[in-house]
Write an enzyme that holds these catalytic residues in place. Structure first.
Site, mmCIF file in Angstrom:
data_model
loop_
_atom_site.group_PDB
_atom_site.id
_atom_site.type_symbol
_atom_site.label_atom_id
_atom_site.label_comp_id
_atom_site.label_asym_id
_atom_site.label_seq_id
_atom_site.Cartn_x
_atom_site.Cartn_y
_atom_site.Cartn_z
ATOM 1 N N ASP A 87 -4.220 26.772 -13.118
ATOM 2 C CA ASP A 87 -3.531 27.734 -13.972
ATOM 3 C C ASP A 87 -3.874 29.161 -13.553
ATOM 4 O OD1 ASP A 87 -2.545 25.656 -15.471
ATOM 5 O OD2 ASP A 87 -4.038 25.833 -17.063
ATOM 6 N N ASP A 88 -2.993 30.053 -13.894
ATOM 7 C CA ASP A 88 -3.223 31.495 -13.744
ATOM 8 C C ASP A 88 -3.557 31.910 -12.318
ATOM 9 O OD1 ASP A 88 -2.820 31.790 -16.511
ATOM 10 O OD2 ASP A 88 -4.895 31.238 -16.894
ATOM 11 N N CYS A 120 1.229 27.071 -18.738
ATOM 12 C CA CYS A 120 0.458 25.924 -18.238
ATOM 13 C C CYS A 120 0.944 24.590 -18.799
ATOM 14 C CB CYS A 120 -1.024 26.127 -18.514
ATOM 15 S SG CYS A 120 -1.451 26.359 -20.247
ATOM 16 N N HIS A 131 -3.939 18.952 -21.999
ATOM 17 C CA HIS A 131 -3.096 20.028 -22.479
ATOM 18 C C HIS A 131 -1.601 19.718 -22.480
ATOM 19 C CE1 HIS A 131 -3.019 24.702 -22.909
ATOM 20 N NE2 HIS A 131 -2.906 24.062 -24.049
#
Length: 149
Positions: A45-46, A83, A142
């Site tokens: 992520d990111d 995400c 998630h």
């Protein structure tokens, strides 16, 4: 002239060996099963597309570069800008709304937003299991709200 008893049995022994050699044939060699590849999926992520060295970034990432250079890399992957939806798409091969993660993992009262993977969303791990693979996952799931059923 006396004959040795073993000498008299030689023709019988020879015929028996010949018969065995004729009836007992070696099993044909079966072709070796094709070696199945190991599959490693990394979702970070990111990060920007060029943050990793294997995609032309300035950061030295040799442990990521090696499998990327010796395997298959996504070069045109759909990104859902968040995400949870991106992870749902990667895990299922579906658009995030089809998988049930419309934007994040919070449940909303609208089609495509249940906040968890839906029953019609089969994960990559489930498909690989049918092919005899064993799978493991490390990191955050998630794709389901912690309070969701």
């Amino acid at each position: 002239m006396k004959y040795n008893k073993l000498y008299l049995l030689l023709p019988v022994i020879g015929a028996s060996v010949a018969l065995l050699a004729w009836t007992v044939k070696p099993k044909p060699k079966m072709p070796a099963a094709p070696k199945r590849p190991n599959i490693v999926v990394i979702l970070a992520d990111d990060m920007g597309f060029s943050d990793l060295g294997c995609y032309g970034g300035e950061i030295n990432t040799p442990n990521i570069n090696y499998p990327a250079q010796n395997g298959i890399r996504f070069t045109n992957f759909y990104n859902a800008s968040r995400c949870c939806p991106t992870r749902a798409s990667l895990l299922t091969g579906l658009y995030n709304h089809q998988a049930g993660i419309g934007k994040m993992s919070d449940e909303e009262d609208a089609p495509g937003y249940p906040g968890h993977l839906t029953d019609n969303a089969v994960t990559l791990a489930e498909v690989l299991k049918t092919a005899g693979y064993h799978t493991a996952m490390s990191g955050k799931w998630h794709v389901k709200h912690a309070g969701a059923a």
